[in-house]
Design a protein around this motif. Structure first.
Motif, short mmCIF file in Angstrom:
data_model
loop_
_atom_site.label_atom_id
_atom_site.label_comp_id
_atom_site.label_asym_id
_atom_site.label_seq_id
_atom_site.Cartn_x
_atom_site.Cartn_y
_atom_site.Cartn_z
N GLU A 30 17.99 11.37 117.67
CA GLU A 30 19.27 11.79 118.24
C GLU A 30 20.45 10.98 117.71
N PHE A 31 21.61 11.65 117.71
CA PHE A 31 22.90 11.07 117.34
C PHE A 31 23.80 11.41 118.52
N ARG A 32 24.17 10.40 119.34
CA ARG A 32 24.85 10.69 120.61
C ARG A 32 26.18 9.93 120.69
N VAL A 33 27.25 10.69 120.91
CA VAL A 33 28.59 10.15 121.12
C VAL A 33 29.00 10.47 122.56
N VAL A 34 29.48 9.48 123.28
CA VAL A 34 30.02 9.70 124.62
C VAL A 34 31.50 9.34 124.56
N ALA A 35 32.36 10.34 124.73
CA ALA A 35 33.80 10.16 124.55
C ALA A 35 34.52 10.21 125.89
N ASP A 36 35.49 9.34 126.06
CA ASP A 36 36.26 9.22 127.30
C ASP A 36 37.64 9.82 127.09
N ALA A 37 37.85 10.97 127.71
CA ALA A 37 39.17 11.60 127.70
C ALA A 37 39.62 11.82 129.13
N GLY A 38 39.27 10.88 129.99
CA GLY A 38 39.53 11.01 131.41
C GLY A 38 40.68 10.14 131.88
N PRO A 39 40.92 10.14 133.19
CA PRO A 39 41.99 9.31 133.77
C PRO A 39 41.60 7.85 133.77
N LEU A 40 42.55 7.00 134.14
CA LEU A 40 42.32 5.56 134.17
C LEU A 40 41.35 5.17 135.28
N GLY A 41 41.52 5.75 136.45
CA GLY A 41 40.67 5.40 137.58
C GLY A 41 41.11 6.15 138.83
N LEU A 45 40.41 7.56 125.26
CA LEU A 45 39.97 8.04 123.95
C LEU A 45 39.03 7.06 123.26
N SER A 46 38.41 6.18 124.03
CA SER A 46 37.36 5.34 123.47
C SER A 46 36.05 6.12 123.48
N PHE A 47 35.05 5.60 122.80
CA PHE A 47 33.76 6.28 122.79
C PHE A 47 32.66 5.29 122.45
N THR A 48 31.43 5.68 122.75
CA THR A 48 30.26 4.90 122.35
C THR A 48 29.43 5.75 121.41
N LEU A 49 28.61 5.08 120.61
CA LEU A 49 27.75 5.78 119.65
C LEU A 49 26.38 5.12 119.64
N SER A 50 25.36 5.92 119.84
CA SER A 50 23.99 5.44 119.66
C SER A 50 23.26 6.40 118.74
N VAL A 51 22.35 5.86 117.96
CA VAL A 51 21.58 6.65 117.00
C VAL A 51 20.12 6.27 117.16
N ALA A 52 19.27 7.28 117.31
CA ALA A 52 17.83 7.06 117.46
C ALA A 52 17.52 6.13 118.64
N GLY A 53 18.33 6.26 119.71
CA GLY A 53 18.11 5.44 120.89
C GLY A 53 18.55 4.00 120.75
N ARG A 54 19.28 3.67 119.68
CA ARG A 54 19.78 2.31 119.47
C ARG A 54 21.31 2.32 119.54
N GLU A 55 21.85 1.34 120.24
CA GLU A 55 23.30 1.27 120.42
C GLU A 55 23.99 0.72 119.17
N PHE A 56 25.05 1.37 118.77
CA PHE A 56 25.89 0.86 117.68
C PHE A 56 27.27 0.52 118.22
#
Length: 662
Positions: free
Chosen positions: A436-447, A460-471
Motif C-alpha cells: 500500500e501507498f497511503r496519504v492522509v491529508a488534512d483539509a479540515g478546521p483548526l479545532g 493542508l499537512s499530510f502523512t505518508l506511509s508506504v508498505a506499512g512503514r511511516e515516512f
C-alpha cells in the motif's frame, strides 16, 4: 498573601475573554460566585444508600484465559511503583501520597478544589502527573489480578488504596476535587473495580471494617456524581471534558442506583451524551477537536456509557450507535497496513479505563476490534486483525467468538476514504495490502469551538506511509505544561508537513490551549479513478499578513506508478518568503541527492524531488529552530530528520514536490 498575576497570565486572561461570548462570560461569573458561596458552607450530607435495586453489570462474568500484563502491573503497584508518562515506573509507595505531585514533588495544599489554579507548573508541577495516578486505573489491574489469581493481597490492596484516598482527599478539598473530568474517569474505573470484585457482596466488604469501607466508598461515589452534576464543562470548554464528565455520571447512575439522585444522573447524562456525540463528532465520524488521540479517548467514554446503558436495558439511540461506528471507520481509514495512526492534533496519553493497562497493545486496534463486534462490521474486523485482550474483558468470550465469522465475510478493510465534514481525506493505492501507498491529508478546521484547544496549526499537512512503514509523519505533541518551546513548537505550522510563510503560524495562539485567530480550509476539488487520486484545497490563515496571501495545495497520486505529486501555490499581491517542511519518521534515513532526497525505512525506499532554486537544510534534533524531533508520548521526544526547502515565490508561482517509490 495572594500573588499578583504575571504579565503572561494577564495576557492569557485577556485572550481567553476575547474567545468568550457574553453569555459565557456571564455564566462563568455566576459559577465563580457559586464556588465562593460553596467554599463557605458545609457540604450537604450524603443520603442513605438503599439496596433494593441492583446495579447494572456491564462487564461479562467470565475471566479471559490470558492474564496479559494485569498481574505484572498489579505487582508493580504493590511494590509502590506507578508508571507515569515519560517518568516510567515512579516510586510513589503504596499507598502513595495522593496530593503529592510526582512532577517536582510538590505537596499540593488542601484548599477548596474548584478555586485552585494550576497555571504555574514551576510552583505546582505539571498537574497531569498528579491526576494520572488519581484516575485509579491501576486499581482495575489489582481487581483483575485478584480475579485471575485469587490472591487476597490484591483485594486487600484495593481496600487500602481506597481508604487512604478517602482520608487524604476529603470532599471538596485539594487538587482531586478541582476537575469534573478527573472525577468522571475515576468513577468509570471505580465502577469497573466494583464489578470485578463482586459488587455489594464482594468479600472485600465481608467483615465490619469492610462494611465501613463500602459505606465510605458509596458516599464518595455520590459526592463524585453530584460534583460532576454541579461542575460540568460548558461553552468554549465543552470539549472531550464534557463527554468524559457525562460518561462518568451515566456509568455511576447505572452501576450504583442506590439513591433517588441516580435517576437524575442517568437521565441528564443520557440527554447530554446524545447531544454531544453529534455536536463534537461529525456525521462522517471525525472528532472535531481534530486530534487522533482524542478521537480514541472520546470514543472510549462513549463506549463505556453505551455498555452501561445496554446493561440497564435502555441502550442509547440508533444515531448514537451510528456515530460510534462512523468514528471507528474513520480510524480504520487513517490507519496504515502496519497499524500506524497519524498523530494529528494534541495527545496526552490519556486512558479512560484501567482495562487498557493490563491488555497491552495498541488502543486504536482495540477500538477497531471492539467496534467490529459491537456493530457486526466485517471491515473493522479485517482492519483490527485480531481480538485484543481488553475487548475480551469488555465484551466476553461469547461475543468475541463471532470475530472469526466477521473475518470470513468479504469486505474491504478501508470502507471510506473521504470525510468531508471532518476535512480529512485518504489518497492511496493498494490499500491494506503489503504494497500500500497511503496519504492522509488534512483539509479540515483548526479545532473545536471558540478556542480550538487541542488543534494544531496544520492546515493542508499530510502523512505518508508506504508498505506499512511511516515516512512523512506528524511529529506529535511533546507536552502540555513542560518546556514552552515544545508546546508552542509542536502545535505550530513549521512542525507539520505543510507550507509556512515567513516563519508565521497559520493561526494566532493566545495560550497553551487557545487560538485567538483561526483559519478556514476549503476543498476545491476531489476526484479519483482507477489510476489517479486527486485532492485540491486551500486555507486563508495567512490573509492577515501583508499581501493577503492564501495557500493552495494539490495532491495527485499516480496509483499505478506509486508517484505522489504535491503542488503548492500562494495567491495575493506580493512575493512571499516560504518554507516547505518535511518531517520524517525516526525510523527513516535521509540522504541528500543532487535533485532532492533519498529516504529509506527498512527495505522500502522513496525518491523525493524538491522544487528548484531554493535553499535546502537538513536538521536532526534541533532546538533552534525546533525541528528534527518526533514525540510518540507525553513529555517524550526523540531525534528524527526534518528537511526544509526555503525560497521566495511570486503570486501564482507553483512549487512542485515529487515523491516516488523506488
Amino acid at each position: 498573601m495572594k500573588t499578583m498575576p504575571s504579565f503572561n497570565q494577564v495576557e492569557w486572561y485577556w485572550n481567553r475573554l476575547r474567545c468568550m461570548s457574553v453569555s459565557e462570560i456571564m455564566g462563568r461569573a455566576g459559577k465563580q460566585a457559586s464556588h465562593a458561596m460553596a467554599r463557605r458552607r458545609e457540604p450537604v450530607s450524603v443520603p442513605q444508600a438503599r439496596f433494593e435495586r441492583s446495579g447494572a453489570r456491564w462487564l461479562p462474568r467470565e475471566i479471559p484465559e490470558s492474564a496479559g500484563q494485569a498481574v505484572a502491573r498489579a505487582n508493580e503497584v504493590l511494590s509502590g511503583h506507578w508508571r507515569i508518562f515519560a517518568s516510567g515506573a515512579v516510586p510513589l509507595g503504596f499507598p502513595p501520597e495522593w496530593n503529592r505531585n510526582p512532577d517536582k514533588g510538590a505537596l499540593l495544599p488542601m484548599h477548596f478544589g474548584k478555586a485552585m489554579s494550576f497555571r504555574d507548573p514551576a510552583e505546582t508541577g505539571d498537574i497531569k502527573y498528579l491526576w494520572e495516578p488519581n484516575r485509579h486505573l491501576e486499581l482495575v489491574c489489582l481487581a483483575q489480578a485478584w480475579q485471575l489469581t485469587g490472591d487476597s493481597r490484591y483485594l486487600d490492596a484495593i481496600g487500602t488504596a481506597l481508604d487512604s484516598w478517602f482520608v487524604q482527599c476529603p470532599y471538596p478539598l485539594g487538587a482531586n476535587w478541582s476537575s469534573a473530568l478527573e472525577a468522571g474517569i475515576r468513577l468509570i474505573n471505580w465502577a469497573t473495580v466494583w464489578q470485578l470484585i463482586g459488587g455489594l457482596q464482594s468479600p472485600l466488604f465481608a467483615n465490619p471494617l469492610g462494611k465501613v469501607l463500602r459505606t465510605d466508598w458509596l458516599n464518595s461515589v455520590w459526592r463524585h456524581a453530584e460534583f460532576i452534576r454541579g461542575h460540568r464543562s460548558g461553552h468554549s470548554s465543552a470539549n472531550n471534558h464534557l463527554i468524559g464528565e457525562l460518561a462518568g455520571l451515566f456509568v455511576a447512575g447505572a452501576t450504583w442506583p442506590f439513591w433517588e439522585e441516580a435517576k437524575q444522573w442517568r437521565r441528564s447524562a443520557r440527554d447530554g451524551l446524545e447531544h454531544e456525540i453529534a455536536t463534537q463528532n461529525s456525521e462522517d465520524g471525525v472528532n472535531l477537536e481534530q486530534s487522533s488521540a482524542y478521537q480514541q479517548f472520546v470514543w472510549d467514554f462513549l463506549l463505556m456509557a453505551e455498555l452501561a446503558a445496554r446493561a440497564t436495558g435502555k441502550p442509547f439511540s440508533e444515531r448514537y450507535r451510528q456515530r460510534l461506528e462512523a468514528m471507528a471507520e474513520y480510524v480504520a481509514a487513517i490507519m496504515d497496513s502496519g497499524g500506524n495512526v497519524p498523530m494529528f492534533g494534541d495527545a496526552d496519553d490519556g486512558l479512560v479505563s484501567g482495562l487498557s493497562l493490563g491488555a497491552g497493545g495498541c488502543p486504536f486496534q482495540s477500538q477497531l476490534a471492539t467496534a467490529a463486534l459491537l456493530f457486526a462490521n466485517p471491515s473493522l474486523a479485517r482492519k483490527a486483525g485480531v481480538v485484543d485482550l481488553r475487548t475480551r474483558w469488555l465484551l466476553g468470550g461469547e461475543a468475541c467468538a463471532q470475530f472469526d465469522n466477521l473475518l470470513l465475510r468479504a469486505a474491504p478493510a478501508t470502507v471510506r476514504k473521504d470525510f468531508p465534514e471532518g476535512g480529512m481525506f485518504v489518497l492511496g493505492a493498494n490499500l491494506d495490502t503489503p504494497d500500500e501507498f497511503r496519504v492522509v491529508a488534512d483539509a479540515g478546521p483548526l479545532g473545536l469551538g471558540g478556542i480550538a484547544a487541542h488543534g494544531h496549526a496544520d492546515a493542508l499537512s499530510f502523512t505518508l506511509s508506504v508498505a506499512g512503514r511511516e515516512f512523512l509523519v506528524d511529529p506529535g505533541t511533546g507536552t502540555y505544561h513542560g518546556p514552552r518551546a515544545w508546546r508552542d513548537g509542536f502545535r505550530g505550522t513549521a512542525m507539520h508537513n505543510t507550507l509556512c510563510i515567513d516563519g508565521h503560524d497559520q493561526a494566532v495562539s493566545g495560550g497553551k490551549f487557545m487560538w485567538v485567530r483561526k483559519y478556514r480550509s476549503t476543498v476545491i476539488e476531489r476526484g479519483g479513478n482507477r489510476v489517479l487520486d486527486k485532492l485540491v484545497a486551500e486555507h486563508d490563515g495567512y490573509k492577515r499578513l501583508p499581501g493577503k496571501p492564501a495557500h493552495r495545495r494539490s495532491w495527485e497520486l499516480d496509483k499505478l506508478g506509486d508517484v505522489l505529486v504535491v503542488r503548492d501555490e500562494i495567491s495575493g499581491s506580493r512575493a512571499q518568503l516560504v518554507a516547505l517542511n518535511w518531517h520524517f519518521s525516526e525510523e527513516c534515513s535521509v540522504t541528500c541527492t543532487p535533485d532532492g532526497l533519498l529516504v529509506a525505512n527498512g527495505p522500502v525506499n522513496l525518491e523525493i524531488v524538491l522544487p528548484p532554486n531554493g535553499e535546502v537544510s537538513l536538521l536532526r534534533g534541533s532546538d533552534s529552530p525546533l525541528a528534527g524531533w518526533v514525540s510518540r508520548g507525553y513529555d517524550r521526544i526523540v531525534p528524527s530528520t526534518t528537511v526544509t526547502w526555503r525560497g521566495r515565490i511570486e503570486p501564482g508561482e507553483e512549487l512542485e514536490t515529487r515523491i516516488r517509490r523506488v
